[in-house]
Motif scaffolding. Sequence first.
Motif, PDB file in Angstrom:
ATOM      1  N   LEU A 134      21.512  38.205  41.077  1.00 31.83           N
ATOM      2  CA  LEU A 134      20.170  38.716  41.103  1.00 31.83           C
ATOM      3  C   LEU A 134      19.573  38.019  42.246  1.00 31.83           C
ATOM      4  CD1 LEU A 134      19.193  38.603  37.290  1.00 31.83           C
ATOM      5  CD2 LEU A 134      19.284  40.370  38.819  1.00 31.83           C
ATOM      6  N   VAL A 135      19.846  36.790  42.457  1.00 29.74           N
ATOM      7  CA  VAL A 135      19.331  36.021  43.767  1.00 29.74           C
ATOM      8  C   VAL A 135      19.829  36.532  44.828  1.00 29.74           C
ATOM      9  CG1 VAL A 135      18.923  33.576  44.852  1.00 29.74           C
ATOM     10  CG2 VAL A 135      18.889  33.824  42.595  1.00 29.74           C
ATOM     11  N   ALA A 136      21.255  36.862  44.971  1.00 33.76           N
ATOM     12  CA  ALA A 136      21.810  37.364  46.031  1.00 33.76           C
ATOM     13  C   ALA A 136      21.408  38.914  46.497  1.00 33.76           C
ATOM     14  CB  ALA A 136      23.426  37.580  45.862  1.00 33.76           C
ATOM     15  N   LEU A 137      20.942  39.483  45.585  1.00 27.32           N
ATOM     16  CA  LEU A 137      20.375  40.804  45.601  1.00 27.32           C
ATOM     17  C   LEU A 137      18.945  40.561  46.207  1.00 27.32           C
ATOM     18  CD1 LEU A 137      21.632  42.787  42.753  1.00 27.32           C
ATOM     19  CD2 LEU A 137      22.155  43.407  44.976  1.00 27.32           C
ATOM     20  N   ALA A 138      18.210  39.689  45.835  1.00 29.76           N
ATOM     21  CA  ALA A 138      16.888  39.328  46.416  1.00 29.76           C
ATOM     22  C   ALA A 138      17.085  38.933  47.775  1.00 29.76           C
ATOM     23  CB  ALA A 138      16.346  37.872  45.501  1.00 29.76           C
ATOM     24  N   MET A 139      18.144  38.149  48.045  1.00 25.85           N
ATOM     25  CA  MET A 139      18.134  37.629  49.461  1.00 25.85           C
ATOM     26  C   MET A 139      18.507  38.863  50.601  1.00 25.85           C
ATOM     27  SD  MET A 139      20.829  34.362  48.380  1.00 25.85           S
ATOM     28  CE  MET A 139      21.476  34.371  50.015  1.00 25.85           C
ATOM     29  N   VAL A 140      19.168  39.614  49.901  1.00 23.54           N
ATOM     30  CA  VAL A 140      19.729  40.853  51.047  1.00 23.54           C
ATOM     31  C   VAL A 140      18.528  41.614  51.177  1.00 23.54           C
ATOM     32  CG1 VAL A 140      21.211  42.965  51.288  1.00 23.54           C
ATOM     33  CG2 VAL A 140      22.178  40.932  49.961  1.00 23.54           C
ATOM     34  N   HIS A 141      17.819  42.224  50.136  1.00 15.94           N
ATOM     35  CA  HIS A 141      16.639  42.852  50.379  1.00 15.94           C
ATOM     36  C   HIS A 141      15.569  42.101  51.070  1.00 15.94           C
ATOM     37  CE1 HIS A 141      17.596  46.453  47.920  1.00 15.94           C
ATOM     38  NE2 HIS A 141      18.257  45.669  47.052  1.00 15.94           N
ATOM     39  N   PHE A 142      15.600  40.644  50.894  1.00 19.56           N
ATOM     40  CA  PHE A 142      14.585  40.171  51.788  1.00 19.56           C
ATOM     41  C   PHE A 142      15.024  40.399  53.340  1.00 19.56           C
ATOM     42  CE2 PHE A 142      13.314  36.346  54.164  1.00 19.56           C
ATOM     43  CZ  PHE A 142      12.035  36.138  53.870  1.00 19.56           C
ATOM     44  N   GLN A 143      16.256  40.200  53.719  1.00 17.88           N
ATOM     45  CA  GLN A 143      16.547  40.241  54.829  1.00 17.88           C
ATOM     46  C   GLN A 143      16.332  41.648  55.527  1.00 17.88           C
ATOM     47  OE1 GLN A 143      16.637  37.593  56.369  1.00 17.88           O
ATOM     48  NE2 GLN A 143      18.663  36.872  56.768  1.00 17.88           N
TER      49      GLN A 143
END
Length: 418
Positions: A134-143
């Motif tokens: 979930l955190v990884a997906l947040a990171m990608v969408h943030f970028q």
Amino acid sequence: AEDGIRDDISCLVGSEMCIRDRATPGAGYSPSPAVCAKLDAGPMSRTRTALSSLLALVLACASEGSYVEQGELLMEQRKYDAAIEQFMLALEENPTSARAQLNLGLVYLAQKRYDEAIKSIELARKTNESEDVLVALAMVHFQKEDYSTAVSFMEKALERAPDNPMHHFRLGLIRKTAGDLERAVESFQMAMTQNPDLVEARINLGLALKELRRYEEALEVLKDAVKDLRDINADVSGLQAALGEVYEAMSMLDYAAHSYKLATKNNKKNGDAVAGLGRVLHAQRRLEESVELLADGAKRIPNHPKLLLQLGLSYRDFRLEKQSIEALTKAIELDGSLTEAYAPLIELLDKQGPSEPLFKVLKKAADAMPNDLDIQLRSGKAGYKTKKYDIAIAAYRRALEIEPANVDANFYLGMSQV
């Protein structure tokens, strides 16, 4: 952080491994249940065929774990292509390995291959919707600057672990970057409450309060943090640099300079502090000192965008145009979101007449500032003159979305489509 860059996202995406708040599985790697469940399927006294199958499964599990561990080691060393190869080998052994898919997605994230990163991490999510996923997906969408989706994934991670200070901190960073400052303050306060030693949470809380012009609160937060860290002999340079930013916003330039000097004294590679001190000297019209300080800082910290931005601006006002162009160009190459760099750089390049560097900067500016009418018009004009009509059409269409009655945009859009 060791790259010499402390910006709004450094602790969110500064490392592809940063989402691992718990120890990464090492030599004690447990094979995927989906692959290895058959190991407990029956007694060892069954037929030789059954024993052979069990042995094959054991070897497959072992090789999968070995590939993943080797890939993680290569990923830490930033040998991304080699890491991808190892994760692909692991996925050949076990196509549903959540750990391999997640790590593969993180490598794609590090390479800015965002769509591939999302695809890979979503595959990991189907097998195991863990906090890390979930955190990884947040990171990608943030970028990808899809902040609402990034917030949604971080909130889901917090549902799993509401007492995780890093989750609150990351959520605060996303909200702060998205301009949701009030809620960013709430997130940073939660992170700080749960872990008072999380220095970056206190720094960003102070800076968010500064953006809200709640200066006295910002000073109180940062000064208390400096005191707490000094009591345990910890590095306070980041806090001192943040204090400098607050004083600078309050137009207390001497106080700001003092804070920046203390920060650089504690850490000569604090790029924010060097940039801030150069900015103060520039504001005080001490241009020669500003140029000297920033040029020296750029040698120590060659890839700090904000430092290079200020160096370019100081060079420009010191009438060193060639050096200014070089510094500003490098700044936007490192961080295309530095909107302050575009106008002076375009002005300097425009003096040299139409050129490929000018066209590239205008295109980059149009992407970074989609709501700036003048930039869209200039980008469209540059595309039209260089016969790059697809770029001209995109820029003029965006200009007309901003101002539908704009005569130049309507005319040149039609000419570009002929």
